[in-house]
Design a protein around this motif. Structure first.
Motif, PDB file in Angstrom:
ATOM      1  N   GLN A 273      -5.236  15.107 -20.850  1.00 30.80           N
ATOM      2  CA  GLN A 273      -4.491  13.906 -20.526  1.00 30.80           C
ATOM      3  C   GLN A 273      -4.310  13.837 -19.012  1.00 30.80           C
ATOM      4  O   GLN A 273      -4.318  14.860 -18.325  1.00 30.80           O
ATOM      5  N   ALA A 274      -4.191  12.623 -18.497  1.00 35.10           N
ATOM      6  CA  ALA A 274      -4.074  12.432 -17.055  1.00 35.10           C
ATOM      7  C   ALA A 274      -3.330  11.136 -16.780  1.00 35.10           C
ATOM      8  O   ALA A 274      -3.219  10.263 -17.645  1.00 35.10           O
ATOM      9  N   ILE A 275      -2.828  11.012 -15.552  1.00 37.07           N
ATOM     10  CA  ILE A 275      -2.203   9.766 -15.116  1.00 37.07           C
ATOM     11  C   ILE A 275      -2.324   9.675 -13.601  1.00 37.07           C
ATOM     12  O   ILE A 275      -2.290  10.690 -12.895  1.00 37.07           O
ATOM     13  N   ALA A 276      -2.508   8.464 -13.110  1.00 29.60           N
ATOM     14  CA  ALA A 276      -2.526   8.191 -11.676  1.00 29.60           C
ATOM     15  C   ALA A 276      -1.682   6.950 -11.425  1.00 29.60           C
ATOM     16  O   ALA A 276      -1.647   6.036 -12.253  1.00 29.60           O
ATOM     17  N   ALA A 277      -0.989   6.922 -10.298  1.00 27.74           N
ATOM     18  CA  ALA A 277      -0.176   5.770  -9.926  1.00 27.74           C
ATOM     19  C   ALA A 277      -0.087   5.708  -8.411  1.00 27.74           C
ATOM     20  O   ALA A 277      -0.059   6.750  -7.746  1.00 27.74           O
ATOM     21  N   PHE A 278      -0.051   4.484  -7.854  1.00 28.37           N
ATOM     22  CA  PHE A 278       0.070   4.368  -6.401  1.00 28.37           C
ATOM     23  C   PHE A 278       0.638   3.012  -6.009  1.00 28.37           C
ATOM     24  O   PHE A 278       0.506   2.029  -6.727  1.00 28.37           O
ATOM     25  N   TYR A 279       1.308   3.021  -4.842  1.00 25.84           N
ATOM     26  CA  TYR A 279       1.797   1.792  -4.227  1.00 25.84           C
ATOM     27  C   TYR A 279       0.684   1.259  -3.331  1.00 25.84           C
ATOM     28  O   TYR A 279       0.287   1.938  -2.372  1.00 25.84           O
ATOM     29  N   PRO A 280       0.167   0.060  -3.580  1.00 21.57           N
ATOM     30  CA  PRO A 280      -0.968  -0.434  -2.790  1.00 21.57           C
ATOM     31  C   PRO A 280      -0.637  -0.681  -1.322  1.00 21.57           C
ATOM     32  O   PRO A 280      -1.503  -0.546  -0.461  1.00 21.57           O
ATOM     33  N   GLU A 281       0.620  -1.033  -1.004  1.00 19.07           N
ATOM     34  CA  GLU A 281       0.978  -1.331   0.371  1.00 19.07           C
ATOM     35  C   GLU A 281       1.019  -0.087   1.249  1.00 19.07           C
ATOM     36  O   GLU A 281       0.623  -0.114   2.411  1.00 19.07           O
ATOM     37  N   SER A 282       1.480   1.023   0.708  1.00 21.18           N
ATOM     38  CA  SER A 282       1.633   2.246   1.510  1.00 21.18           C
ATOM     39  C   SER A 282       0.584   3.303   1.197  1.00 21.18           C
ATOM     40  O   SER A 282       0.532   4.340   1.876  1.00 21.18           O
ATOM     41  N   ALA A 283      -0.244   3.074   0.190  1.00 21.15           N
ATOM     42  CA  ALA A 283      -1.279   4.035  -0.221  1.00 21.15           C
ATOM     43  C   ALA A 283      -0.681   5.387  -0.569  1.00 21.15           C
ATOM     44  O   ALA A 283      -1.265   6.434  -0.320  1.00 21.15           O
ATOM     45  N   THR A 284       0.519   5.384  -1.138  1.00 15.96           N
ATOM     46  CA  THR A 284       1.145   6.627  -1.594  1.00 15.96           C
ATOM     47  C   THR A 284       1.195   6.619  -3.113  1.00 15.96           C
ATOM     48  O   THR A 284       1.375   5.560  -3.734  1.00 15.96           O
ATOM     49  N   GLY A 285       1.040   7.781  -3.699  1.00 17.65           N
ATOM     50  CA  GLY A 285       1.061   7.863  -5.145  1.00 17.65           C
ATOM     51  C   GLY A 285       0.874   9.291  -5.598  1.00 17.65           C
ATOM     52  O   GLY A 285       1.074  10.235  -4.829  1.00 17.65           O
TER      53      GLY A 285
ATOM     54  N   SER B  13       7.331  -5.822  -9.407  1.00 16.79           N
ATOM     55  CA  SER B  13       6.923  -6.916  -8.533  1.00 16.79           C
ATOM     56  C   SER B  13       7.495  -6.683  -7.139  1.00 16.79           C
ATOM     57  O   SER B  13       8.370  -5.836  -6.935  1.00 16.79           O
ATOM     58  N   GLY B  14       6.996  -7.440  -6.182  1.00 14.58           N
ATOM     59  CA  GLY B  14       7.482  -7.315  -4.810  1.00 14.58           C
ATOM     60  C   GLY B  14       7.153  -5.960  -4.207  1.00 14.58           C
ATOM     61  O   GLY B  14       6.101  -5.378  -4.458  1.00 14.58           O
ATOM     62  N   GLU B  15       8.086  -5.437  -3.398  1.00 17.79           N
ATOM     63  CA  GLU B  15       7.855  -4.163  -2.720  1.00 17.79           C
ATOM     64  C   GLU B  15       7.828  -2.984  -3.685  1.00 17.79           C
ATOM     65  O   GLU B  15       7.276  -1.933  -3.359  1.00 17.79           O
ATOM     66  N   SER B  16       8.444  -3.142  -4.853  1.00 23.50           N
ATOM     67  CA  SER B  16       8.474  -2.044  -5.825  1.00 23.50           C
ATOM     68  C   SER B  16       7.262  -2.036  -6.752  1.00 23.50           C
ATOM     69  O   SER B  16       7.155  -1.186  -7.627  1.00 23.50           O
ATOM     70  N   ARG B  17       6.347  -2.964  -6.564  1.00 21.46           N
ATOM     71  CA  ARG B  17       5.173  -3.074  -7.433  1.00 21.46           C
ATOM     72  C   ARG B  17       4.210  -1.921  -7.170  1.00 21.46           C
ATOM     73  O   ARG B  17       3.918  -1.561  -6.032  1.00 21.46           O
ATOM     74  N   TYR B  18       3.704  -1.334  -8.250  1.00 22.38           N
ATOM     75  CA  TYR B  18       2.691  -0.293  -8.106  1.00 22.38           C
ATOM     76  C   TYR B  18       1.681  -0.408  -9.230  1.00 22.38           C
ATOM     77  O   TYR B  18       1.901  -1.089 -10.227  1.00 22.38           O
ATOM     78  N   LEU B  19       0.559   0.282  -9.074  1.00 21.65           N
ATOM     79  CA  LEU B  19      -0.528   0.265 -10.041  1.00 21.65           C
ATOM     80  C   LEU B  19      -0.647   1.637 -10.681  1.00 21.65           C
ATOM     81  O   LEU B  19      -0.490   2.659 -10.004  1.00 21.65           O
ATOM     82  N   THR B  20      -0.951   1.661 -11.966  1.00 19.38           N
ATOM     83  CA  THR B  20      -1.025   2.929 -12.671  1.00 19.38           C
ATOM     84  C   THR B  20      -1.995   2.839 -13.833  1.00 19.38           C
ATOM     85  O   THR B  20      -2.337   1.744 -14.290  1.00 19.38           O
TER      86      THR B  20
END
Length: 210
Positions: free
Chosen positions: A123-135, A107-114
């Motif tokens: 097998q695969a995985i994707a993850a990113f921080y929505p605020e900074s568009a880094t992942g 949650s908060g600034e540490s929240r990310y989507l994956t």
């Protein structure tokens, strides 16, 4: 998928199950059997359409992520992005929530989507921080129960995540070998006992059933 996602974003290496472009050469999937790699062909079908039938390159997946984080109007309108990117964890606040096809961690600034992807041989995985568009995006043309935790380990390390209780631990190879050895040993034992009974002519019906 082609009309709403692939074409608007120019994702030329994405397709559903079977590539339409002959220049696309999908990787060959593999599975590990006690350390031995065995080829496993991808079998298209209705049940794979949503479970693991969408195939993309790592570059195209990252372009898709950047479009989502950057609120690209070619995918959603502003109201859609407000719902998608601002949803807070509610199912299990200490771990994650699942919203609109993505797992929301923290949650908060540490929240990310994956989200992960898995089918026979891949097998695969994707993850990113929505605020900074880094992942990050990770893809592998090997899948196995003994490698099932690789995705979780990568996510934890790259996204600086504290290990959560629901992460599946890797299966110990010594345990797998010991289990296979036990089964093999029991088979040898039964064969030996059967041969011994044959020699002694003690194969009465009750003995055989026993």
């Amino acid at each position: 998928m082609k009309r709403r996602v692939f074409d608007p974003l120019g994702l030329e290496a994405c397709y559903v199950q079977i590539p339409e472009n002959d220049s696309l050469k999908p990787a060959i999937g593999h599975r590990q059997w006690f350390g031995i790699s065995r080829q496993r062909d991808f079998v298209p079908g209705r049940k794979m359409m949503s479970a693991g039938g969408v195939v993309c390159s790592a570059n195209d997946i990252m372009a898709y992520i950047i479009a989502l984080a950057g609120r690209d109007p070619r995918l959603l309108d502003e109201q859609g992005y407000e719902i998608f990117l601002n949803t807070e964890v509610k199912d299990r606040p200490e771990i994650y929530s699942y919203e609109l096809g993505w797992i929301i961690v923290g949650s908060g600034e540490s929240r990310y989507l994956t989200h992960t992807g898995l089918n026979g041989g891949f097998q695969a995985i994707a993850a990113f921080y929505p605020e900074s568009a880094t992942g990050f995006v990770f893809m592998s043309n090997v899948s196995s129960y003994t490698h099932g935790s690789l995705q979780s380990i990568l996510r934890q390390k790259i996204m600086d995540e504290v290990e959560t209780p629901d992460v599946v631990k890797p299966t110990s190879m010594p345990i797998l070998y010991a289990g296979a050895g036990l089964v093999f040993g029991l088979m040898i034992l039964f064969i030996w006992l059967g041969l011994r009974l044959l020699r002694q002519n003690h194969l009465a019906r009750k003995t055989w059933l026993g």
